[in-house]
Design a protein around this motif. Structure first.
Motif, short mmCIF file in Angstrom:
data_model
loop_
_atom_site.label_atom_id
_atom_site.label_comp_id
_atom_site.label_asym_id
_atom_site.label_seq_id
_atom_site.Cartn_x
_atom_site.Cartn_y
_atom_site.Cartn_z
N GLY A 50 3.37 -0.28 -12.36
CA GLY A 50 3.72 -1.03 -13.56
C GLY A 50 3.41 -2.51 -13.45
O GLY A 50 3.72 -3.28 -14.35
N GLY A 51 2.80 -2.92 -12.32
CA GLY A 51 2.37 -4.31 -12.17
C GLY A 51 3.27 -5.18 -11.31
O GLY A 51 3.05 -6.38 -11.23
N ILE A 52 4.27 -4.61 -10.69
CA ILE A 52 5.18 -5.38 -9.84
C ILE A 52 4.77 -5.20 -8.38
O ILE A 52 4.49 -4.08 -7.95
CB ILE A 52 6.64 -4.92 -10.05
N ASN A 53 4.72 -6.29 -7.63
CA ASN A 53 4.40 -6.18 -6.20
C ASN A 53 5.49 -5.38 -5.49
O ASN A 53 6.67 -5.47 -5.84
CB ASN A 53 4.29 -7.57 -5.56
N GLY A 54 5.09 -4.64 -4.47
CA GLY A 54 6.07 -3.85 -3.73
C GLY A 54 5.76 -3.83 -2.25
O GLY A 54 4.61 -3.97 -1.84
N THR A 55 6.81 -3.67 -1.45
CA THR A 55 6.67 -3.61 0.00
C THR A 55 7.60 -2.53 0.54
O THR A 55 8.75 -2.42 0.12
CB THR A 55 7.06 -4.95 0.65
N CYS A 56 7.10 -1.78 1.47
CA CYS A 56 7.91 -0.81 2.18
C CYS A 56 7.64 -1.01 3.67
O CYS A 56 6.49 -1.06 4.09
CB CYS A 56 7.51 0.61 1.77
N PHE A 57 8.69 -1.20 4.44
CA PHE A 57 8.51 -1.35 5.88
C PHE A 57 9.61 -0.60 6.62
O PHE A 57 10.67 -0.33 6.06
CB PHE A 57 8.46 -2.83 6.32
N ALA A 58 9.29 -0.24 7.85
CA ALA A 58 10.26 0.48 8.68
C ALA A 58 10.81 -0.49 9.72
O ALA A 58 10.07 -1.23 10.35
CB ALA A 58 9.59 1.67 9.37
N TYR A 59 12.11 -0.46 9.87
CA TYR A 59 12.79 -1.34 10.82
C TYR A 59 13.70 -0.49 11.69
O TYR A 59 14.38 0.41 11.19
CB TYR A 59 13.62 -2.39 10.06
N GLY A 60 13.67 -0.74 12.96
CA GLY A 60 14.57 0.02 13.82
C GLY A 60 14.28 -0.20 15.29
O GLY A 60 13.34 -0.89 15.67
N GLN A 61 15.08 0.44 16.08
CA GLN A 61 15.01 0.35 17.53
C GLN A 61 13.69 0.92 18.03
O GLN A 61 13.11 1.83 17.43
CB GLN A 61 16.19 1.12 18.13
N THR A 62 13.21 0.42 19.16
CA THR A 62 12.02 0.96 19.80
C THR A 62 12.20 2.46 20.03
O THR A 62 13.27 2.92 20.42
CB THR A 62 11.78 0.24 21.15
N SER A 63 11.14 3.21 19.76
CA SER A 63 11.11 4.67 19.93
C SER A 63 12.05 5.42 18.99
O SER A 63 12.48 6.53 19.28
CB SER A 63 11.43 5.06 21.38
N SER A 64 12.34 4.80 17.85
CA SER A 64 13.23 5.48 16.90
C SER A 64 12.47 6.29 15.85
O SER A 64 13.09 6.94 15.01
CB SER A 64 14.16 4.47 16.22
N GLY A 65 11.13 6.24 15.87
CA GLY A 65 10.34 7.06 14.96
C GLY A 65 9.73 6.33 13.79
O GLY A 65 9.28 6.96 12.83
#
Length: 85
Positions: free
Chosen positions: A31-46
């Motif tokens: 629809g024209g809106i910028n978006g971001t998806c990121f993964a955050y977590g402990q090392t080796s958490s997948g």
């Protein structure tokens, strides 16, 4: 104190994670809106596995790319410029 939007247990499928976290972002992007998806977590958490997936279970990135281009294919009378970084 931390506030979490979602917490998933190890038995959760990547498709379910995508549906609850990213599909709405993709719809907004289309629809024209910028978006971001990121993964955050402990090392080796997948995080990498969740984002990239495998041959048997695609990750967030391939699911999002599929939805973007599927939506573009279904759109009539619109022109899209897709940029990814």
């Amino acid at each position: 104190a931390y506030q979490l939007d979602n917490v998933f247990d190890p038995s959760c499928r990547t498709k379910d994670v995508y549906e609850r976290t990213t599909r709405g972002i993709i719809e907004s992007v289309l629809g024209g809106i910028n978006g971001t998806c990121f993964a955050y977590g402990q090392t080796s958490s997948g995080k990498t596995h969740t984002m990239q997936g495998s041959a048997d279970e695609p990750g967030i990135i391939p699911l999002a790319v599929h939805d973007v281009f599927d939506s573009i294919d279904r759109s009539e009378g619109r022109e899209f410029l897709v940029r990814v970084s």
